[in-house]
Scaffold this motif. Structure first.
Motif, PDB file in Angstrom:
ATOM      1  N   HIS A  12      49.548  35.015  48.746  1.00  0.00           N
ATOM      2  CA  HIS A  12      48.038  35.120  49.473  1.00  0.00           C
ATOM      3  C   HIS A  12      47.154  35.082  47.277  1.00  0.00           C
ATOM      4  O   HIS A  12      46.291  34.644  48.008  1.00  0.00           O
ATOM      5  CB  HIS A  12      47.348  35.902  49.783  1.00  0.00           C
ATOM      6  CG  HIS A  12      48.023  35.413  51.281  1.00  0.00           C
ATOM      7  ND1 HIS A  12      47.923  35.245  52.375  1.00  0.00           N
ATOM      8  CD2 HIS A  12      48.810  36.547  51.878  1.00  0.00           C
ATOM      9  CE1 HIS A  12      48.904  35.417  53.403  1.00  0.00           C
ATOM     10  NE2 HIS A  12      48.776  36.160  53.330  1.00  0.00           N
ATOM     11  N   CYS A  13      47.643  35.577  46.924  1.00  0.00           N
ATOM     12  CA  CYS A  13      47.126  35.830  45.618  1.00  0.00           C
ATOM     13  C   CYS A  13      47.527  35.160  44.346  1.00  0.00           C
ATOM     14  O   CYS A  13      46.746  35.015  43.328  1.00  0.00           O
ATOM     15  CB  CYS A  13      46.427  37.600  44.961  1.00  0.00           C
ATOM     16  SG  CYS A  13      46.584  38.897  46.612  1.00  0.00           S
ATOM     17  N   CYS A  16      45.758  32.052  42.070  1.00  0.00           N
ATOM     18  CA  CYS A  16      44.492  32.601  41.195  1.00  0.00           C
ATOM     19  C   CYS A  16      45.428  33.383  40.214  1.00  0.00           C
ATOM     20  O   CYS A  16      44.730  33.107  39.087  1.00  0.00           O
ATOM     21  CB  CYS A  16      43.254  33.124  41.769  1.00  0.00           C
ATOM     22  SG  CYS A  16      43.273  31.587  42.989  1.00  0.00           S
ATOM     23  N   HIS A  17      45.450  33.996  40.949  1.00  0.00           N
ATOM     24  CA  HIS A  17      46.553  35.434  39.934  1.00  0.00           C
ATOM     25  C   HIS A  17      46.994  36.020  38.854  1.00  0.00           C
ATOM     26  O   HIS A  17      47.068  36.753  37.623  1.00  0.00           O
ATOM     27  CB  HIS A  17      45.897  37.147  40.814  1.00  0.00           C
ATOM     28  CG  HIS A  17      44.219  37.022  40.924  1.00  0.00           C
ATOM     29  ND1 HIS A  17      43.255  37.896  40.205  1.00  0.00           N
ATOM     30  CD2 HIS A  17      43.438  37.207  42.185  1.00  0.00           C
ATOM     31  CE1 HIS A  17      41.729  37.611  41.068  1.00  0.00           C
ATOM     32  NE2 HIS A  17      42.344  37.461  42.126  1.00  0.00           N
ATOM     33  N   PRO A  33      33.112  32.563  37.735  1.00  0.00           N
ATOM     34  CA  PRO A  33      33.786  33.033  36.545  1.00  0.00           C
ATOM     35  C   PRO A  33      35.548  32.767  36.865  1.00  0.00           C
ATOM     36  O   PRO A  33      35.940  33.162  37.875  1.00  0.00           O
ATOM     37  CB  PRO A  33      33.857  34.315  36.836  1.00  0.00           C
ATOM     38  CG  PRO A  33      33.049  34.538  38.192  1.00  0.00           C
ATOM     39  CD  PRO A  33      32.668  33.611  38.275  1.00  0.00           C
ATOM     40  N   THR A  43      39.735  45.894  35.409  1.00  0.00           N
ATOM     41  CA  THR A  43      39.532  46.238  36.243  1.00  0.00           C
ATOM     42  C   THR A  43      40.475  47.502  36.858  1.00  0.00           C
ATOM     43  O   THR A  43      39.854  48.336  37.982  1.00  0.00           O
ATOM     44  CB  THR A  43      40.884  45.268  36.793  1.00  0.00           C
ATOM     45  OG1 THR A  43      40.439  43.072  36.635  1.00  0.00           O
ATOM     46  CG2 THR A  43      41.060  45.372  38.596  1.00  0.00           C
ATOM     47  N   GLY A  63      35.281  32.031  42.550  1.00  0.00           N
ATOM     48  CA  GLY A  63      36.452  32.043  44.053  1.00  0.00           C
ATOM     49  C   GLY A  63      37.321  32.829  44.492  1.00  0.00           C
ATOM     50  O   GLY A  63      37.900  32.526  44.832  1.00  0.00           O
ATOM     51  N   MET A  64      36.637  34.544  44.390  1.00  0.00           N
ATOM     52  CA  MET A  64      37.541  35.441  44.911  1.00  0.00           C
ATOM     53  C   MET A  64      37.294  34.968  46.605  1.00  0.00           C
ATOM     54  O   MET A  64      35.708  35.895  46.866  1.00  0.00           O
ATOM     55  CB  MET A  64      37.101  37.134  44.302  1.00  0.00           C
ATOM     56  CG  MET A  64      37.534  37.958  44.932  1.00  0.00           C
ATOM     57  SD  MET A  64      39.210  38.154  45.203  1.00  0.00           S
ATOM     58  CE  MET A  64      40.009  39.139  46.204  1.00  0.00           C
TER      59      MET A  64
END
Ligand code: HEC
Length: 141
Positions: A12-13, A16-17, A33, A43, A63-64
């Motif tokens: 899921h993450c 992007c991450h 951002p 973070t 986007g989060m």
């Protein structure tokens, strides 16, 4: 618990991450951002509760996305992800490799895998559909 979270994060993450939390992905880099490197202080300074609510509620106008299920005040999956975010810096190459296998696949990748499997089972490798030639409609007179 971390193994569980790695699967969830990869699925899921990571788009992007990144599996390693670096944010160094095509989408992560180009959002504004952009996705931060979650291994870094900015973070890690956030409390567990703050990380949890960011995952549950998302960050507006960025986007989060929000990942919380409606009415679930204590989502175990999100707490596991908080735990993983604390441990991103110690992911091993083997674990990262394992996560790659759990990243979502594009339809093109799924099709390619299917054709490889068919080929390995001894079937002839079917030709990829030729998209350069439009299929001429057959006119009956
Ligand atoms: C579509 C892209 C996208 C996806 C998918 C995504 N994120 Fe994010 N995330 C972002 C962006 C962009 C930011 C930075 C937003 C900002 O700067 O305010 C962010 C920020 C965060 C932050 C805050 C970090 C900080 O230092 O403020 C956390 C925690 C986080 N994401 C966790 C997750 C988790 C866990 C998942 C999967 C369940 C996830 N994200 C999925 C794009 C994404």
């Amino acid at each position: 618990m971390l193994a569980d979270a790695r699967g969830h994060f990869a699925d899921h993450c990571a788009i992007c991450h990144g599996n390693d939390g670096s944010g160094n992905t095509t989408i992560g880099r180009n959002l504004y951002p952009k996705a931060p490197d979650m291994r870094l202080d900015d973070t890690q300074r956030l409390t567990d509760g703050e990380l949890y609510y960011i995952i549950q509620d998302g960050i507006r106008m960025t986007g989060m996305p929000a990942w919380g299920k409606e009415g679930d005040e204590n989502d175990e999956d999100s707490w596991k992800l908080v735990h993983l975010i604390r441990h991103l810096h110690e992911l091993t190459p083997a674990q990262l490799k394992d996560m790659e296998g759990m990243n979502p696949k594009s339809p093109a990748e799924i099709e390619e895998e299917r054709r490889d499997q068919e080929f390995l089972r001894g079937g002839a490798e079917p030709a990829a559909p030729d998209t350069t030639k439009p299929t001429a409609p057959h006119h009956k007179h």
